[in-house]
Every structure is written in C-alpha cells, then in structure tokens.
Design an enzyme around this catalytic site. Structure first.
Site: not given
Ligand code: AMP
Ligand code: MG
Length: 522
Positions: A103, A124, A136-137, A194, A201, A274-275, A284
């Site tokens: 994301g 990232k 917001d990515g 990174r 994953r 996913d991590n 992550d």
């Molecule tokens: P995480 O808990 O960091 O592994 O995130 C879980 C999911 O949410 C993953 O698919 C990330 O890419 C997405 N994600 C987390 N933060 C953001 C963000 N600020 N913008 C877009 N996607 C996000």
């Molecule tokens: Mg993640």
C-alpha cells in the site's frame, strides 16, 4: 547509480495487473501492479548505509549528490527501473484480512551486483498504489528513522533482516493520529529505500490460495523456488517433493530468525502473515520494540495491548501459527499433507536446537545440557520478577565471578532497588549453581567470556534511544541518527566514550509514547 544493472524477474515472469496506476481496487489473477512513485517536493538525504551502498556498487561520491536523493525519493527513476507494487493478502491479529498488498511500498527493480547477487530495491512511503486502501501511501519521518536504524542494527547483530540503503526526508508533511486518540497532526514525511534479495511474504501465497486461483499459486511457488532458493532446484527434488523441501526450508529459516530475536531481545510487534518474509528475514519494522526490563509478556504495539498476541515470549508460537497458515494455503498443491506437517515439525526441532544454542552462548557454555535449560529458565524467571534489564544483565554476567557472590558488575541492570535487595539471596543461589556448572564446562575462562560477548550485545536500539534521535531529527538535527547508526555497527564491542548508549532505560521513558508504546500509525 547509473551503473546499477537491473534484471527484473518478478515482473517479467509473473502475471501483471492489466490496469496501471494507483486507482484502488481488488486485483485478481495478477501478482503485482505497475505503478510509479509519486514525486515529493523537496527530497533531502538524511542518512544512508555505506555498507548497503557498497553492496550495491553505489560509489561514495554519488551518495551526496542531489541526484541520489531524487532517485531514492522516487522522483527520478534510473535506466532499468520498472516500479511495481506487489499483490498479497494476510492474516492480521489472527484473522484473514483479504487483499492487502504494497500500500505504500513500491519496488524499483532487482539489481545484480558485481558478484552476481540479486538485491531488490523497494521504496517505502513512495505514494499511493492500488493497494493503499484509502490511506495515503506515505510514511512519517519517525517511523522511517525507526525502520532505517533497526534494520541496519539487526544486520550488525547477526539477525537475518531486510536492509536499508537510504532515508530521504520528503520535504512534505503527512497527517497522522499517532496515538489514535482523535488528534491528528501534520508530521514530516520520508521515504526509506529497503533492500533484500526478495520481498515475497507468506501473504503472497495466501491471497491466490484464498481465491482458489491454484495456477497462480503454483506459478508463484515455482518462481520463488527457482529465483530465491536455487540450492533446492539443484537438490534433485521434483514436483511435490520440491515443494515440501521448500516449505521445510521456510520453516527452518523462520525458526532461526525468531531464535535470534529472542537472543537479542527484539519484539517485532506485528507478526501478521503479510509481515513474514519467505526468506526468513525480519521485515516490516513498524511498532517493534526492544526488551528493557525482561518481560516475556511485553508488547510494544498499543493495538496489541489487550490480546498480547505479539508479546516477546509468544513470538515462536506465532511464527509457527503463521507457518501453519502458509501450509494451509499451499495444501491444495499437495496430495500428501504429511509433508507439510513434517515441515512444521522442522520448525519445532530447529527452534529447540536454536534455543539451546542461545542458552549455551548467552551463558558462555561449550554446550547446552538438559539441566542448563532449567538454569536459564530459572534465571529468566528471576529477571522477570525482579525487573532486571535483559541486555545489561547478560552483558554484565561475563564480568561476574559467580563464586564471589557479588552482583557488583550487574548493579546497573536493576530497575528497582527494593526488588534487587529482596532478590539478592535468590540471585546468590542462582550464581552458586552457575559457578558449579562452569566448573564442569570444557571452556576456559577466556573462551567463556568471548563466547558470551559474541552472543550478548552491549548496544541495542533501545526504544528511547531511537526516540531521542527522532526528537532531534524533527528539530532539524540529523546527527543523532548518524551517531546511533555508528554505535550500532559494532554492537558486541565495548566502545569507550559511548557508555551513554548502553544504559538502562531512564525513568522518564518508561511510559512515554514512542519509548515504550508504539502504535501502527506510521
Ligand atoms: P502493516 O501493518 O504496516 O504491515 O500494513 C498493513 C497493510 O496496510 C499493508 O498492505 C500496507 O501496505 C498498508 N498500509 C499501511 N500504512 C499505509 C499507508 N500510509 N498508506 C497506504 N497503505 C498503508
Ligand atoms: Mg506490512
């Protein structure tokens, strides 16, 4: 950077999403989407890892150029880069969450270095992708500093991990509600590059399996084995036997990774599937934390404060659970499920062996005998009930003469004077047992000390140290990041003059956000 050579196998060999661009959507029958990073207004290099730059063949001179910050902020691709976001799912906090995907991570491509090693570069915080799910990515500077520093620190500690090349401030702000208490604020943004041989994953396999897309699942599996596990393809195994050998290898690597975490006191904090890296790399870095006072129930993640699913002492159990989810995803490709069970057994065996290796190394013994497991468990119980700092205690233990019954080299490790006083007889009893055990060990005194100092770091990225570097960076002073990075390059060496980085957590940091509690808001 213009000398980087790319060989982008993931996007060349696997099926792409037919739509390009960041419109958010469910992406089926495809393992990734082509998407470009969204440029940022004023990229500025905050820190870089010279070791990772050398690994990639990026010259020291090119690092401080404006072009470097532009490239690794995602503003200017160099020749050969083909940006994409991967499509994966995952189990979050024990529940299937469906499609997640990159994301806010965008891979730039797979470089091949001078020695033929493959290193994928991934930004990232580089802007929205089809997988951004209303977010917001972007990433904030504080979490980017934490990821940058910790992945490099873990590498120097000898823990399998993704690496980090660069940390670039974006010059833009992002809105975050850090404590999830309804008080969002504008925070400085950043982009980390990174680096890992592969970012695949467990969740990459789970998503096609959940959709019943077995051809896609099988294609990904064949690709992964071929690209990321070449030793297995040369092993003579075929078809199901090859898949079984691969799953067993993933189980083994995951066990070794978690055993390292337990040795150094690292808590991942959000071990969703996913991590979990298929290569057994720590990946992550979000609401992770480091153990100060030894407490197996501690979790740094505020979202996990209730369930404590991702607490320090549960990490092996959770890794096993995650592997069981991976096994379930793979099971349609197997006629004989015993092979998957055998893989999970390998996790248990490997973890037990690694744990024994940790015990021997942390206590400075030639080998771990059955009674040594009890010796360690009893010590951990004492450390827990007496509020003792894990890192300081094990490092200091090498300086203790157990026969002397003196805890003097360990005094710094105690957070509570009264508890120390009350537990002194218990510690003395334990030291008596330890002295007796050392007496019957084959290592001589110097070997014993050397063994302990190679397993028990002097310097770890304590939560409050990272937060101090963040506070300074948010005020415009990046030097705290550089100093910490430099200290953490040699975590097992005593570094005279740098004692401040090897002290127990100060009282002010006990309950401060960022120092003891972290949210997923990053
Ligand atoms: P995480 O808990 O960091 O592994 O995130 C879980 C999911 O949410 C993953 O698919 C990330 O890419 C997405 N994600 C987390 N933060 C953001 C963000 N600020 N913008 C877009 N996607 C996000
Ligand atoms: Mg993640």
């Amino acid at each position: 950077m213009n000398n980087l050579r790319f060989d982008n196998t993931f996007i060349r060999e696997l099926p792409a999403d037919l739509e390009t661009g960041p419109r958010q959507r469910q992406v089926r029958c495809a393992l990734f989407s082509h998407v470009n990073p969204t440029p940022v207004s004023a990229p500025r290099l905050v820190a870089h890892s010279s070791e990772v730059a050398a690994l990639l063949g990026i010259s020291a001179e090119s690092i401080n150029t404006a072009a470097f910050a532009q490239v690794f902020a995602g503003n200017e691709p160099v020749e050969g880069m083909q940006p994409f976001a991967a499509n994966y799912g995952g189990h979050q906090f024990g529940h299937w969450a469906g499609q997640l995907g990159d994301g806010r991570a965008i891979s730039l491509g797979e470089t091949i270095n001078a020695t033929g090693e493959r290193w994928e570069l991934q930004l990232k915080g580089a802007g929205p992708t089809p997988y951004s799910r209303q977010a917001d990515g972007r990433a904030v500077l504080r979490s980017s500093i934490r990821e940058f520093l910790c992945s490099e620190a873990m590498h120097h500690l000898g823990v399998p991990t993704t690496r980090a090349l660069s940390l670039v401030a974006s010059g833009e702000t992002v809105m975050r509600d850090m404590l999830y208490d309804g008080n969002p604020r504008a925070e400085p943004g950043a982009v980390v590059c990174r680096v890992a041989p592969s970012f695949i994953r467990f969740g990459n396999f789970e998503l096609p399996a959940s959709r019943g897309d077995l051809p896609l699942l099988e294609q990904l599996l064949d690709f992964t084995i071929h690209r990321d596990f070449p030793a297995l393809t040369n092993s003579g195994h075929k078809d199901e036997a090859l898949y079984a050998a691969w799953f067993t290898e993933v189980c083994q690597r995951s066990a070794e990774m978690v055993a390292h975490w337990m040795r150094v006191g690292f808590v991942h904090g959000v071990m969703n599937t996913d991590n979990m890296s298929i290569l057994g790399l720590t990946i992550d870095y979000g609401p992770y934390g480091w153990i100060d006072n030894y407490d197996p129930d501690w979790t740094p993640n505020t979202t996990d404060a209730q369930g404590r699913r991702y607490a320090f002492g549960r990490q092996a159990e959770i890794a096993y659970w995650n592997l069981a989810q991976l096994a379930r995803a793979l099971s349609p490709l197997f006629d004989d499920h015993d092979a998957l069970h055998a893989g999970l057994e390998r996790f248990i065996d490997t973890y037990r062996r690694s744990e024994h290796r940790n015990i021997a190394a942390k206590l400075g013994l030639a080998e771990c005998r059955d009674t040594d497991v009890t010796l360690m468990t009893d010590l951990q119980h004492l450390l827990h009930t007496t509020d003792v700092d894990m890192t300081l205690f094990f490092r200091g233990l090498a300086d203790v003469d157990p026969a002397s019954h003196s805890l003097t080299p360990l005094l710094d490790a105690f957070y509570d004077e009264q508890k120390r006083h009350d537990a002194t007889p218990a510690f003395n009893d334990w030291l008596t047992r330890y002295a007796a055990r050392l007496h019957h060990d084959s290592l001589d005194h110097d070997e014993h000390r050397t063994r302990m100092q190679a397993a028990n770091p002097r310097y770890v990225l304590r939560n409050y140290l990272a937060q101090q570097a963040i506070d300074r960076a948010e005020q415009g002073d990046d030097s705290g990041i550089h100093e910490l990075l430099d200290v953490l390059r040699h975590p097992y060496d005593d570094q005279p003059g740098r004692e401040a980085y090897a002290q127990r957590r100060p009282d002010w940091a006990r309950n401060r956000a960022g120092c003891s509690m972290l949210s997923c808001s990053s």
